[in-house]
Design a protein around this motif. Structure first.
Motif, mmCIF file in Angstrom:
data_model
loop_
_atom_site.group_PDB
_atom_site.id
_atom_site.type_symbol
_atom_site.label_atom_id
_atom_site.label_comp_id
_atom_site.label_asym_id
_atom_site.label_seq_id
_atom_site.Cartn_x
_atom_site.Cartn_y
_atom_site.Cartn_z
ATOM 1 N N GLY A 104 39.488 48.883 36.081
ATOM 2 C CA GLY A 104 38.072 48.559 35.978
ATOM 3 C C GLY A 104 37.819 47.125 35.556
ATOM 4 O O GLY A 104 36.678 46.680 35.473
ATOM 5 N N ILE A 105 38.880 46.373 35.251
ATOM 6 C CA ILE A 105 38.710 44.983 34.808
ATOM 7 C C ILE A 105 39.319 44.021 35.811
ATOM 8 O O ILE A 105 38.706 43.042 36.222
ATOM 9 C CB ILE A 105 39.352 44.778 33.412
ATOM 10 N N GLY A 106 40.553 44.327 36.229
ATOM 11 C CA GLY A 106 41.225 43.421 37.161
ATOM 12 C C GLY A 106 41.560 44.118 38.459
ATOM 13 O O GLY A 106 41.918 45.297 38.458
ATOM 14 N N LYS A 107 41.434 43.402 39.577
ATOM 15 C CA LYS A 107 41.914 43.987 40.833
ATOM 16 C C LYS A 107 42.320 42.910 41.846
ATOM 17 O O LYS A 107 41.802 41.800 41.840
ATOM 18 C CB LYS A 107 40.892 44.954 41.422
ATOM 19 N N VAL A 108 43.286 43.299 42.675
ATOM 20 C CA VAL A 108 43.728 42.409 43.739
ATOM 21 C C VAL A 108 42.670 42.459 44.832
ATOM 22 O O VAL A 108 42.322 43.538 45.323
ATOM 23 C CB VAL A 108 45.093 42.877 44.296
ATOM 24 N N THR A 109 42.108 41.299 45.200
ATOM 25 C CA THR A 109 41.065 41.304 46.222
ATOM 26 C C THR A 109 41.590 40.948 47.607
ATOM 27 O O THR A 109 40.992 41.318 48.600
ATOM 28 C CB THR A 109 39.907 40.347 45.868
ATOM 29 N N SER A 110 42.699 40.202 47.672
ATOM 30 C CA SER A 110 43.293 39.948 48.986
ATOM 31 C C SER A 110 44.726 39.476 48.836
ATOM 32 O O SER A 110 45.192 39.185 47.734
ATOM 33 C CB SER A 110 42.467 38.928 49.777
ATOM 34 N N GLY A 111 45.423 39.432 49.948
ATOM 35 C CA GLY A 111 46.816 39.004 49.942
ATOM 36 C C GLY A 111 47.765 40.165 50.178
ATOM 37 O O GLY A 111 47.331 41.304 50.388
ATOM 38 N N ASN A 112 49.043 39.860 50.173
ATOM 39 C CA ASN A 112 50.077 40.867 50.399
ATOM 40 C C ASN A 112 51.155 40.761 49.332
ATOM 41 O O ASN A 112 51.497 39.660 48.909
ATOM 42 C CB ASN A 112 50.768 40.622 51.747
ATOM 43 N N ILE A 113 51.675 41.931 48.934
ATOM 44 C CA ILE A 113 52.850 41.955 48.057
ATOM 45 C C ILE A 113 53.812 42.947 48.681
ATOM 46 O O ILE A 113 53.462 44.118 48.857
ATOM 47 C CB ILE A 113 52.504 42.419 46.631
ATOM 48 N N SER A 114 55.018 42.493 49.049
ATOM 49 C CA SER A 114 55.944 43.448 49.643
ATOM 50 C C SER A 114 57.306 43.412 48.971
ATOM 51 O O SER A 114 57.800 42.358 48.565
ATOM 52 C CB SER A 114 56.075 43.220 51.143
ATOM 53 N N LEU A 115 57.862 44.609 48.827
ATOM 54 C CA LEU A 115 59.174 44.792 48.221
ATOM 55 C C LEU A 115 60.102 45.284 49.327
ATOM 56 O O LEU A 115 59.910 46.380 49.856
ATOM 57 C CB LEU A 115 59.072 45.845 47.108
ATOM 58 N N GLU A 116 61.056 44.471 49.693
ATOM 59 C CA GLU A 116 61.944 44.757 50.829
ATOM 60 C C GLU A 116 61.143 45.228 52.048
ATOM 61 O O GLU A 116 61.473 46.226 52.680
ATOM 62 C CB GLU A 116 62.988 45.803 50.442
ATOM 63 N N GLY A 117 60.056 44.513 52.302
ATOM 64 C CA GLY A 117 59.240 44.797 53.473
ATOM 65 C C GLY A 117 58.224 45.908 53.272
ATOM 66 O O GLY A 117 57.363 46.135 54.118
ATOM 67 N N LYS A 118 58.279 46.610 52.124
ATOM 68 C CA LYS A 118 57.343 47.711 51.905
ATOM 69 C C LYS A 118 56.126 47.196 51.131
ATOM 70 O O LYS A 118 56.267 46.518 50.112
ATOM 71 C CB LYS A 118 58.041 48.832 51.128
ATOM 72 N N ASP A 119 54.938 47.523 51.639
ATOM 73 C CA ASP A 119 53.685 47.015 51.086
ATOM 74 C C ASP A 119 53.347 47.699 49.756
ATOM 75 O O ASP A 119 52.976 48.873 49.728
ATOM 76 C CB ASP A 119 52.582 47.294 52.124
ATOM 77 N N ILE A 120 53.480 46.968 48.651
ATOM 78 C CA ILE A 120 53.215 47.548 47.325
ATOM 79 C C ILE A 120 51.737 47.920 47.180
ATOM 80 O O ILE A 120 51.386 48.936 46.587
ATOM 81 C CB ILE A 120 53.641 46.569 46.197
ATOM 82 N N LEU A 121 50.855 47.089 47.768
ATOM 83 C CA LEU A 121 49.420 47.333 47.598
ATOM 84 C C LEU A 121 48.977 48.623 48.295
ATOM 85 O O LEU A 121 47.919 49.167 47.987
ATOM 86 C CB LEU A 121 48.607 46.142 48.119
ATOM 87 N N ALA A 122 49.791 49.105 49.236
ATOM 88 C CA ALA A 122 49.418 50.332 49.955
ATOM 89 C C ALA A 122 50.130 51.562 49.389
ATOM 90 O O ALA A 122 49.959 52.665 49.904
ATOM 91 C CB ALA A 122 49.749 50.175 51.439
ATOM 92 N N MET A 123 50.913 51.383 48.312
ATOM 93 C CA MET A 123 51.670 52.529 47.786
ATOM 94 C C MET A 123 50.766 53.516 47.059
ATOM 95 O O MET A 123 49.804 53.131 46.395
ATOM 96 C CB MET A 123 52.758 52.049 46.810
#
Ligand code: SF4
Ligand code: MG
Length: 327
Positions: free
Chosen positions: A61-80
């Motif tokens: 409720g205070i912080g959030k990722v608004t754009s960009g990509n974060i991937s771990l060995e090609g796997k999208d962390i933001l979509a986990m």
């Protein structure tokens, strides 16, 4: 070297008293297999928020990722999903913080906290988990591990608590360890021991480490590559040798100039005049301009891009860009 973790154009927003602000504003970085990457800058420059964004541990409720990509060995962390994130934390990426008391639970015994991490990821019996916890405590250099395993965090010294945090973080042999100012609260001798321990774990297990620090002495000792952050952005990125031999960004030069002070009483980088700009009052041009002795007129109106200035040495400064050089 193979890239394990890739962060691309990350923007992370926070609700503050001053309204919505981007604490991290377009950060790119990558962590390669087996390397120690330093993330350096004064407090408030977005280092910790970058790591909390990677771990998906931003305050709700205070912080959030608004754009960009974060991937771990090609796997999208933001979509986990929540359960994928739970599996990722600990078994693939672990994090240790500056003040272990805030991450250790005061009402549980040390051993129970290590065992909880192990049992969730490793499916061991209670008895097996306890002997593994004792083994981990031994590995991080805790004497009398058989009794410490049954003690509570408040019964331990600061250095021992940090060792326990490392034992928990390393228990499941993660590929990546993110250490946020892991030794800042400790005295110099204990600090050296903890850094040695981290390096030893990296060498034995090939763990990649992201080491967040304001201390360039620690960077010189530990890191392979360095990312310098200022006001939510990366301003310089290079290998550790080039950073010390051939720093390019005026901010990095200022940090290096303040280094001798770090070995004395002060643990703050305070020799660069002025302060990091307030998040709701970001300069439109270069964010470092108000403090920069090399400031040109173009710096006031245009924020330079992060460009490769040669041999994978990236710098965000008009001094190294055509329009800067020609003005
Ligand atoms: Fe200084 Fe201009 Fe470079 Fe910014 S862009 S660091 S103000 S010289
Ligand atoms: Mg921080």
């Amino acid at each position: 070297m193979e890239t394990l973790l890739r962060v691309e154009d990350l923007r992370t927003q926070f609700h503050t008293d001053a309204g919505l602000v981007h604490v991290v504003d377009g950060v790119n970085l990558e962590l390669k297999k087996g390397e120690i990457l330093g993330i350096v800058g004064e407090s408030g420059c977005g280092k910790s928020v970058t790591s909390l964004s990677i771990m998906q541990l931003l305050p709700k409720g205070i912080g959030k990722v608004t754009s960009g990509n974060i991937s771990l060995e090609g796997k999208d962390i933001l979509a986990m999903s929540k359960s994928e994130l739970r599996k990722m934390r600990g078994s693939q990426i672990s994090m240790i913080f500056q003040e272990p008391m805030t991450s250790l639970n005061p009402v549980f015994k040390v051993g129970d906290q290590i065992m909880e991490a192990i049992r969730f990821h490793m499916k061991l019996s209670k008895k097996e988990a306890k002997s593994y916890a004792i083994e981990m405590l031994t590995k991080v250099g805790i004497s009398r591990p058989e009794s410490v395993v049954d003690e509570y965090p408040h019964q331990l010294s600061g250095g021992m608590r940090q060792r326990v945090m490392i034992a928990i973080a390393m228990a499941c042999e993660p590929k990546i360890l993110i250490a946020d100012e892991p030794t800042t609260a400790l005295d110099v001798t204990i600090q050296a021991q903890i850094l040695n321990l981290m390096r030893q774990l990296q060498q034995e297990k090939g763990t990649s480490i992201m080491l967040i620090t304001h201390d360039l002495g620690v960077v010189a000792e530990m890191c392979d590559r360095v990312v310098v952050m200022y006001a939510g952005q990366v301003v310089e990125e290079t290998d550790v040798k080039s950073l010390f031999k051939n720093p390019k960004h005026p901010y990095t030069k200022g940090l290096l100039a303040s280094l001798p002070q770090l070995t004395s009483e002060s643990d703050r980088l305070n020799s660069i005049p002025g302060q990091v700009p307030a998040l709701d009052e970001m300069p439109v041009g270069c964010r470092f301009a108000p403090r920069c002795e090399f400031r040109m007129s173009v710096c006031e109106t245009s924020n330079p891009a992060l460009l490769d200035t040669g041999e994978l040495h990236n710098c965000r400064c008009h001094l190294y860009q055509e329009e800067g050089v020609s003005s």
